[in-house]
Scaffold this motif. Structure first.
Motif, PDB file in Angstrom:
ATOM      1  N   GLY A 148     -47.175 -94.794 -67.994  1.00 29.43           N
ATOM      2  CA  GLY A 148     -46.413 -93.558 -68.018  1.00 29.43           C
ATOM      3  C   GLY A 148     -46.682 -92.738 -69.273  1.00 29.43           C
ATOM      4  O   GLY A 148     -46.579 -91.507 -69.262  1.00 29.43           O
ATOM      5  N   ALA A 149     -47.072 -93.415 -70.355  1.00 24.74           N
ATOM      6  CA  ALA A 149     -47.387 -92.707 -71.599  1.00 24.74           C
ATOM      7  C   ALA A 149     -48.837 -92.246 -71.658  1.00 24.74           C
ATOM      8  O   ALA A 149     -49.286 -91.757 -72.680  1.00 24.74           O
ATOM      9  N   GLY A 150     -49.566 -92.433 -70.560  1.00 21.35           N
ATOM     10  CA  GLY A 150     -50.949 -91.970 -70.517  1.00 21.35           C
ATOM     11  C   GLY A 150     -51.964 -92.998 -70.973  1.00 21.35           C
ATOM     12  O   GLY A 150     -53.149 -92.682 -71.065  1.00 21.35           O
ATOM     13  N   ARG A 151     -51.548 -94.215 -71.229  1.00 21.97           N
ATOM     14  CA  ARG A 151     -52.474 -95.251 -71.659  1.00 21.97           C
ATOM     15  C   ARG A 151     -52.971 -96.053 -70.458  1.00 21.97           C
ATOM     16  O   ARG A 151     -52.402 -95.996 -69.381  1.00 21.97           O
ATOM     17  N   LYS A 152     -54.024 -96.795 -70.647  1.00 27.44           N
ATOM     18  CA  LYS A 152     -54.606 -97.634 -69.605  1.00 27.44           C
ATOM     19  C   LYS A 152     -54.712 -99.055 -70.144  1.00 27.44           C
ATOM     20  O   LYS A 152     -55.761 -99.462 -70.668  1.00 27.44           O
ATOM     21  N   PRO A 153     -53.652 -99.847 -70.049  1.00 28.92           N
ATOM     22  CA  PRO A 153     -53.665-101.201 -70.617  1.00 28.92           C
ATOM     23  C   PRO A 153     -54.682-102.094 -69.906  1.00 28.92           C
ATOM     24  O   PRO A 153     -54.896-101.988 -68.707  1.00 28.92           O
ATOM     25  N   LYS A 154     -55.284-102.978 -70.698  1.00 29.40           N
ATOM     26  CA  LYS A 154     -56.286-103.887 -70.151  1.00 29.40           C
ATOM     27  C   LYS A 154     -55.612-105.111 -69.531  1.00 29.40           C
ATOM     28  O   LYS A 154     -54.636-105.634 -70.064  1.00 29.40           O
ATOM     29  N   VAL A 155     -56.180-105.565 -68.413  1.00 31.44           N
ATOM     30  CA  VAL A 155     -55.740-106.790 -67.758  1.00 31.44           C
ATOM     31  C   VAL A 155     -56.983-107.613 -67.417  1.00 31.44           C
ATOM     32  O   VAL A 155     -58.087-107.093 -67.334  1.00 31.44           O
ATOM     33  N   GLN A 156     -56.761-108.896 -67.217  1.00 23.66           N
ATOM     34  CA  GLN A 156     -57.858-109.807 -66.875  1.00 23.66           C
ATOM     35  C   GLN A 156     -57.563-110.440 -65.514  1.00 23.66           C
ATOM     36  O   GLN A 156     -56.428-110.814 -65.229  1.00 23.66           O
ATOM     37  N   PHE A 157     -58.601-110.542 -64.676  1.00 23.03           N
ATOM     38  CA  PHE A 157     -58.431-111.112 -63.346  1.00 23.03           C
ATOM     39  C   PHE A 157     -58.286-112.630 -63.443  1.00 23.03           C
ATOM     40  O   PHE A 157     -59.022-113.301 -64.168  1.00 23.03           O
ATOM     41  N   THR A 158     -57.316-113.163 -62.701  1.00 27.25           N
ATOM     42  CA  THR A 158     -57.075-114.600 -62.683  1.00 27.25           C
ATOM     43  C   THR A 158     -57.952-115.262 -61.626  1.00 27.25           C
ATOM     44  O   THR A 158     -58.693-114.607 -60.902  1.00 27.25           O
ATOM     45  N   GLU A 159     -57.823-116.597 -61.522  1.00 23.47           N
ATOM     46  CA  GLU A 159     -58.594-117.336 -60.522  1.00 23.47           C
ATOM     47  C   GLU A 159     -58.210-116.915 -59.110  1.00 23.47           C
ATOM     48  O   GLU A 159     -59.002-117.055 -58.176  1.00 23.47           O
ATOM     49  N   ALA A 160     -56.992-116.384 -58.919  1.00 22.55           N
ATOM     50  CA  ALA A 160     -56.569-115.942 -57.583  1.00 22.55           C
ATOM     51  C   ALA A 160     -57.366-114.748 -57.102  1.00 22.55           C
ATOM     52  O   ALA A 160     -57.392-114.464 -55.906  1.00 22.55           O
ATOM     53  N   ALA A 161     -58.035-114.037 -58.013  1.00 27.61           N
ATOM     54  CA  ALA A 161     -58.823-112.857 -57.630  1.00 27.61           C
ATOM     55  C   ALA A 161     -60.181-113.236 -57.066  1.00 27.61           C
ATOM     56  O   ALA A 161     -60.921-112.370 -56.621  1.00 27.61           O
ATOM     57  N   GLY A 162     -60.543-114.514 -57.087  1.00 21.46           N
ATOM     58  CA  GLY A 162     -61.807-114.934 -56.484  1.00 21.46           C
ATOM     59  C   GLY A 162     -62.969-114.855 -57.459  1.00 21.46           C
ATOM     60  O   GLY A 162     -62.862-115.248 -58.632  1.00 21.46           O
ATOM     61  N   GLN A 163     -64.092-114.300 -56.988  1.00 22.38           N
ATOM     62  CA  GLN A 163     -65.343-114.338 -57.743  1.00 22.38           C
ATOM     63  C   GLN A 163     -65.326-113.447 -58.985  1.00 22.38           C
ATOM     64  O   GLN A 163     -66.195-113.563 -59.834  1.00 22.38           O
ATOM     65  N   ILE A 164     -64.389-112.511 -59.080  1.00 20.01           N
ATOM     66  CA  ILE A 164     -64.353-111.646 -60.267  1.00 20.01           C
ATOM     67  C   ILE A 164     -63.383-112.186 -61.322  1.00 20.01           C
ATOM     68  O   ILE A 164     -63.022-111.466 -62.249  1.00 20.01           O
ATOM     69  N   ALA A 165     -62.961-113.448 -61.174  1.00 24.11           N
ATOM     70  CA  ALA A 165     -62.068-114.036 -62.169  1.00 24.11           C
ATOM     71  C   ALA A 165     -62.719-113.999 -63.544  1.00 24.11           C
ATOM     72  O   ALA A 165     -63.898-114.291 -63.703  1.00 24.11           O
ATOM     73  N   GLY A 166     -61.928-113.639 -64.552  1.00 22.44           N
ATOM     74  CA  GLY A 166     -62.432-113.551 -65.913  1.00 22.44           C
ATOM     75  C   GLY A 166     -62.876-112.163 -66.316  1.00 22.44           C
ATOM     76  O   GLY A 166     -62.990-111.877 -67.505  1.00 22.44           O
ATOM     77  N   GLN A 167     -63.095-111.275 -65.340  1.00 21.92           N
ATOM     78  CA  GLN A 167     -63.485-109.906 -65.651  1.00 21.92           C
ATOM     79  C   GLN A 167     -62.267-109.130 -66.179  1.00 21.92           C
ATOM     80  O   GLN A 167     -61.112-109.491 -65.908  1.00 21.92           O
ATOM     81  N   VAL A 168     -62.542-108.062 -66.908  1.00 23.92           N
ATOM     82  CA  VAL A 168     -61.474-107.259 -67.515  1.00 23.92           C
ATOM     83  C   VAL A 168     -61.494-105.871 -66.911  1.00 23.92           C
ATOM     84  O   VAL A 168     -62.552-105.280 -66.717  1.00 23.92           O
TER      85      VAL A 168
END
Length: 225
Positions: free
Chosen positions: A16-36
């Motif tokens: 809401g403040a215009g920022r884009k916080p970083k998140v990391q994909f977990t093992e539940a996301a499949g083959q892209i786990a570990g990507q940011v």
């Protein structure tokens, strides 16, 4: 594992403040786990289980909170590499050996005594037998299909079905398409997902309007009582 309520509220405030916080994909996301990735929007949780929109490369895709976690400082994306294909067996080239007997030259005739000398020709040798070709294995076919609003995945080896078509989530279909760099395919899938997202949003807006009308009616009945 995944984003909890407190983390989601923090992310909502940052977006809401215009920022884009970083998140990391977990093992539940499949083959892209570990990507940011970066959170760019938080949709309505009541409309879909996948309501956290994450920018990943050039794409913006929805994920569920269970597919994500707050990215630790200095976290690096973990690359997903496909295993190298097995080397094809060398195919031996057939060899053919044909020996042709050479006739002996006729002897020069003599004036005193006419002699005829017979030269026995060597027996021809048989051609080398052709080595048997290895029998190729049955081909493996994996089919990703979209029909009547559902994505399905099936697999077959030759004429034998390994997995009957079963329904998968749109996000999983998009992840599979991203692994295959075929011009036009990714754009077609993105168009389908955009259409479905627009239809779901329209349905959600309609339900909200109907709910607001019902609540207003209840309020009027309460005042009348």
């Amino acid at each position: 594992m995944g984003l909890n309520t407190e983390e989601l509220e923090t992310i909502r405030g940052q977006v809401g403040a215009g920022r884009k916080p970083k998140v990391q994909f977990t093992e539940a996301a499949g083959q892209i786990a570990g990507q940011v990735g970066q959170v760019v929007e938080l949709a309505d949780p009541a409309a879909s289980d996948e309501w956290v929109v994450v920018r990943f490369g050039r794409d913006e895709l929805p994920f569920s909170p269970g597919d994500l976690q707050v990215a630790p400082r200095g976290a690096a994306a973990r690359k997903v590499t496909a295993p190298p294909p097995p080397p094809e067996p060398a195919r031996p080239e057939p060899e053919f050996v044909i020996d042709k007997p050479i006739p002996a030259p006729a002897p020069a005739p003599r004036k005193e005594v006419a002699e005829v000398t017979e030269v026995a020709a060597p027996a021809p040798r048989k051609a080398a037998s052709r080595p048997a070709k290895p029998k190729p294995g049955a081909s493996l076919t994996v089919t990703l299909a979209y029909a009547e609003g559902e994505w399905t995945l099936a697999a077959a080896q030759g004429s034998k079905a390994l997995a009957k078509p079963y329904v998968i989530r749109p996000a999983e279909a998009m992840k599979m398409v991203q692994l295959v760099d075929v011009p036009g395919v990714q754009e077609a899938v993105e168009q389908i997902l955009s259409t479905e997202r627009a239809e779901a949003q329209a349905q959600a807006d309609k339900l909200r309007a109907e709910l607001a009308e019902i609540e207003a009616r209840l309020a009027e009945l309460g005042e009348a009582g």
